[in-house]
Design an enzyme around this catalytic site. Structure first.
Site, PDB file in Angstrom:
ATOM      1  N   GLY A 292       0.781  -4.216   6.151  1.00 23.00           N
ATOM      2  CA  GLY A 292      -0.247  -3.283   6.588  1.00 23.00           C
ATOM      3  C   GLY A 292      -1.309  -3.816   7.521  1.00 23.00           C
ATOM      4  O   GLY A 292      -2.092  -3.030   8.064  1.00 23.00           O
TER       5      GLY A 292
ATOM      6  N   PRO B 164       4.425  -8.409   5.738  1.00 23.43           N
ATOM      7  CA  PRO B 164       3.985  -7.929   7.048  1.00 23.43           C
ATOM      8  C   PRO B 164       5.154  -7.519   7.936  1.00 23.43           C
ATOM      9  O   PRO B 164       6.211  -8.147   7.924  1.00 23.43           O
ATOM     10  CB  PRO B 164       3.297  -9.165   7.637  1.00 23.43           C
ATOM     11  CG  PRO B 164       4.005 -10.325   6.996  1.00 23.43           C
ATOM     12  CD  PRO B 164       4.367  -9.869   5.604  1.00 23.43           C
ATOM     13  N   GLY B 165       4.954  -6.473   8.694  1.00 23.10           N
ATOM     14  CA  GLY B 165       5.936  -6.067   9.698  1.00 23.10           C
ATOM     15  C   GLY B 165       5.272  -6.103  11.060  1.00 23.10           C
ATOM     16  O   GLY B 165       5.451  -7.020  11.871  1.00 23.10           O
ATOM     17  N   ARG B 166       4.405  -5.098  11.289  1.00 22.64           N
ATOM     18  CA  ARG B 166       3.744  -4.935  12.579  1.00 22.64           C
ATOM     19  C   ARG B 166       3.053  -6.208  13.072  1.00 22.64           C
ATOM     20  O   ARG B 166       3.194  -6.572  14.245  1.00 22.64           O
ATOM     21  CB  ARG B 166       2.698  -3.824  12.443  1.00 22.64           C
ATOM     22  CG  ARG B 166       2.026  -3.433  13.750  1.00 22.64           C
ATOM     23  CD  ARG B 166       0.830  -2.505  13.489  1.00 22.64           C
ATOM     24  NE  ARG B 166       1.079  -1.490  12.505  1.00 22.64           N
ATOM     25  CZ  ARG B 166       1.481  -0.248  12.772  1.00 22.64           C
ATOM     26  NH1 ARG B 166       1.658   0.133  14.008  1.00 22.64           N
ATOM     27  NH2 ARG B 166       1.684   0.605  11.791  1.00 22.64           N
TER      28      ARG B 166
ATOM     29  N   TYR C 125       7.856  -0.863  15.606  1.00 23.15           N
ATOM     30  CA  TYR C 125       8.116   0.575  15.457  1.00 23.15           C
ATOM     31  C   TYR C 125       8.363   1.266  16.794  1.00 23.15           C
ATOM     32  O   TYR C 125       8.060   2.438  16.961  1.00 23.15           O
ATOM     33  CB  TYR C 125       6.968   1.246  14.680  1.00 23.15           C
ATOM     34  CG  TYR C 125       6.729   0.610  13.317  1.00 23.15           C
ATOM     35  CD1 TYR C 125       7.653   0.789  12.293  1.00 23.15           C
ATOM     36  CD2 TYR C 125       5.609  -0.186  13.071  1.00 23.15           C
ATOM     37  CE1 TYR C 125       7.457   0.189  11.055  1.00 23.15           C
ATOM     38  CE2 TYR C 125       5.406  -0.785  11.835  1.00 23.15           C
ATOM     39  CZ  TYR C 125       6.333  -0.588  10.831  1.00 23.15           C
ATOM     40  OH  TYR C 125       6.133  -1.188   9.602  1.00 23.15           O
TER      41      TYR C 125
ATOM     42  N   CYS D 187      11.870  16.437  27.520  1.00 18.94           N
ATOM     43  CA  CYS D 187      11.522  17.837  27.789  1.00 18.94           C
ATOM     44  C   CYS D 187      10.414  18.342  26.884  1.00 18.94           C
ATOM     45  O   CYS D 187      10.583  19.362  26.205  1.00 18.94           O
ATOM     46  CB  CYS D 187      12.769  18.691  27.643  1.00 18.94           C
ATOM     47  SG  CYS D 187      14.054  18.134  28.754  1.00 18.94           S
TER      48      CYS D 187
ATOM     49  N   SER E 130      -0.464   1.222   6.687  1.00 16.94           N
ATOM     50  CA  SER E 130      -0.089   0.408   7.831  1.00 16.94           C
ATOM     51  C   SER E 130      -1.158   0.542   8.913  1.00 16.94           C
ATOM     52  O   SER E 130      -1.877   1.540   8.956  1.00 16.94           O
ATOM     53  CB  SER E 130       1.266   0.905   8.336  1.00 16.94           C
ATOM     54  OG  SER E 130       1.871  -0.036   9.168  1.00 16.94           O
TER      55      SER E 130
HETATM   56  N1  LLP Z   1       5.934  -2.922   2.911  1.00 14.90           N
HETATM   57  C1  LLP Z   1       6.163  -1.623   2.662  1.00 14.90           C
HETATM   58  C2  LLP Z   1       6.561  -1.202   1.329  1.00 14.90           C
HETATM   59  C3  LLP Z   1       6.028  -0.681   3.706  1.00 14.90           C
HETATM   60  O1  LLP Z   1       6.257   0.592   3.449  1.00 14.90           O
HETATM   61  C4  LLP Z   1       5.670  -1.120   5.003  1.00 14.90           C
HETATM   62  C5  LLP Z   1       5.535  -0.168   6.105  1.00 14.90           C
HETATM   63  C6  LLP Z   1       5.458  -2.494   5.205  1.00 14.90           C
HETATM   64  C7  LLP Z   1       5.583  -3.361   4.131  1.00 14.90           C
HETATM   65  C8  LLP Z   1       5.093  -3.048   6.545  1.00 14.90           C
HETATM   66  O2  LLP Z   1       3.898  -2.564   7.014  1.00 14.90           O
HETATM   67  P1  LLP Z   1       3.244  -3.159   8.375  1.00 14.90           P
HETATM   68  O3  LLP Z   1       2.860  -4.605   8.116  1.00 14.90           O
HETATM   69  O4  LLP Z   1       4.248  -3.048   9.430  1.00 14.90           O
HETATM   70  O5  LLP Z   1       2.070  -2.280   8.580  1.00 14.90           O
HETATM   71  N2  LLP Z   1       6.021   3.921  11.835  1.00 14.90           N
HETATM   72  C9  LLP Z   1       4.629   3.633  11.545  1.00 14.90           C
HETATM   73  C10 LLP Z   1       4.468   2.580  10.491  1.00 14.90           C
HETATM   74  C11 LLP Z   1       5.153   2.910   9.184  1.00 14.90           C
HETATM   75  C12 LLP Z   1       4.971   1.837   8.159  1.00 14.90           C
HETATM   76  C13 LLP Z   1       5.842   2.077   6.983  1.00 14.90           C
HETATM   77  N3  LLP Z   1       5.780   1.068   5.989  1.00 14.90           N
HETATM   78  C14 LLP Z   1       3.933   3.227  12.845  1.00 14.90           C
HETATM   79  O6  LLP Z   1       4.590   3.116  13.870  1.00 14.90           O
HETATM   80  O7  LLP Z   1       2.714   3.040  12.861  1.00 14.90           O
END
Ligand code: LLP
Length: 436
Positions: free
Chosen positions: A249, A293-295, A393, A363, A211
């Site tokens: 990612g 995609p998430g982020r 996140y 704290c 990610s």
């Molecule tokens: N697909 C799978 C299987 C994943 O494990 C993840 C993220 C995504 C898609 C989405 O990834 P993105 O497009 O959001 O990068 N808490 C961490 C990020 C953890 C990501 C976990 N998996 C942070 O705040 O940077």
């Protein structure tokens, strides 16, 4: 002096002559007054625009990774924009279903799905399961043999590719808790088993290298390895591969000096890499390319608002500006040493001549929101402070640490604001206590 960088804000951001910042026609500082702080604010049109950019580049092959930010309104938005939904637990599945998200457009993930979670997913009619382990394969087959509908399955593969991101969020290495190793032959063995037993419906292979990835060549290397696997499956298992899921990612710009590929650049790079790798490998399958995609869908659309509660200047050391939130609403700085910028939404253009450190109210000394950031020297207690690019996140990693109540979430659109998640109350803090 460092000027305020409006390019970290959603495209709808405007700045009036007094330096007041509005998003989607809604004045940010007045949102703080109306809904209280801390407050997560999302520009709804900005989220939708990113969904559309992905959709136009990948067609029906986009699943939003709900872990980045999920609530009922978000799941509905994602459905309206024609995306699938990636859930990674029974809880995320529950929220998706509460939103009425069509189960056949849900992809179920997780490295340790319990039998109960798998049963719930199959009973709900979840369209795809990304299978992560041999134990899970066995559990799934047992459930289907007992009469539950067979899902399409993806075999999750760790392709052994370095993503060049923080090690906690790097997931494609051989040394990973996720998926089946590629180089070890375990991924191929899992595919062979699914196809050979014919209990589950083999749909394709999946990988997610990590990610907050900035380097497109990391994705390209993953594509090469995955297409190699597609070819091996064709030749050695004799099965076509309908879907190739490259996970999520794509990184985003958190700071002015960051440069991140756009969604379009990412899409072009992976499409070209897949086309070339398929041709080079002489593969007959033309798998549909899927992405998760998430982020990159939600991070840039979100801004967190805080109120400054106290300022402590330590002569010759630093000035701490403490806000009414911190690691309970943004765990990323303390977990990944993540960096952010900050601005004053009621006077964003005031001279930013002093370096300060924005601290939370928890704290722990490590509870820092933004380290060494330029803000006006006449900063005052009571002012509203904002951190841009906090849409991913933040809410999803939020906690009640120190029994701080979690913030509300507001969507702004066309000059109007609506609460999509209510602020927790003190009563919520004892809601689950059996003796309260
Ligand atoms: N697909 C799978 C299987 C994943 O494990 C993840 C993220 C995504 C898609 C989405 O990834 P993105 O497009 O959001 O990068 N808490 C961490 C990020 C953890 C990501 C976990 N998996 C942070 O705040 O940077």
């Amino acid at each position: 002096m460092t000027a305020f960088d409006a390019s970290l804000l959603p495209a709808s951001a405007t700045l009036d002559a007094a330096g007041r910042v509005a998003i989607a026609g809604v004045d940010l500082a007045s949102l703080a007054e109306r809904f209280g702080t801390p407050l997560y604010v999302y520009d709804e049109a900005d989220i939708r625009a990113r969904c559309r950019a992905y959709r136009s580049a990948f067609g029906d092959g986009v699943a939003y990774a709900s872990k980045a930010f999920l609530c009922v309104a978000m799941a509905r938005l994602v459905h309206e924009e024609g995306l699938h939904l990636d859930v990674a637990s029974g809880g995320e599945l529950y929220v998706a279903r509460a939103a009425g998200f069509p189960p056949d457009r849900i992809v179920f993930h997780g490295n340790n799905k319990s039998t109960a979670e798998l049963r719930g997913a199959l009973e709900a009619g979840v369209g795809r399961v990304a299978v992560d382990s041999a134990d899970e394969l066995e559990r799934l087959e047992t459930l289907v043999e007992a009469g539950l509908p067979a899902p399409r399955v993806h075999i999750r593969v760790t392709p052994g590719v370095e993503a060049h991101t923080h090690e906690y969020i790097e997931t494609g290495n051989e040394d990973s808790k996720f998926g089946f190793g590629l180089d070890s032959g375990e991924a191929l063995a899992a595919v062979r088993r699914v196809v050979g037993r014919g209990v589950l419906r083999f749909a394709g292979v999946h990988c997610h290298i990590g990610s907050q990835v900035f380097r497109l060549d990391s994705f390209e290397r993953a594509v090469d390895k995955m297409v190699g696997l597609v070819r091996t499956i064709e030749v050695e298992v004799g099965s076509p591969v309908e879907e190739l899921n490259l996970g999520g990612g794509l990184g985003v710009r958190y700071l002015s000096q960051d440069t991140a590929p756009t969604i379009e650049q990412y899409a072009i790079a992976v499409h070209e890499a897949v086309g070339k790798a398929l041709a080079d490998a002489g593969v007959r399958s033309r798998p549909q390319l899927l992405t998760e995609p998430g982020r990159s869908i939600v991070a840039p659309a979100g801004i967190t608002l805080y109120t400054i509660g106290t300022i402590k200047a330590i002569a010759g050391v630093r000035t701490y500006v403490a806000v009414d939130g911190g690691m309970s609403d943004n765990l990323r700085p303390v977990t990944y040493d993540a960096r952010y910028e900050a601005f004053l939404p009621a006077r964003a253009t005031s001279d930013r001549t002093t370096l300060v450190t924005i601290a939370g109210k928890h704290c722990e000394q490590g509870d820092i929101v933004v380290r060494d950031t330029p803000l006006p020297s006449d900063l005052a207690v009571g002012e509203v402070l904002a951190t841009p690019v906090t849409g991913a996140y933040g809410h999803s990693l939020a906690s009640n640490y120190n029994k701080v109540t979690r913030p509300a979430v507001v969507f702004v659109r066309d000059g109007a604001a609506r609460v999509v998640v209510r602020r927790e109350t003190d009563a919520d803090l004892v809601r689950l206590d059996a003796d309260a």
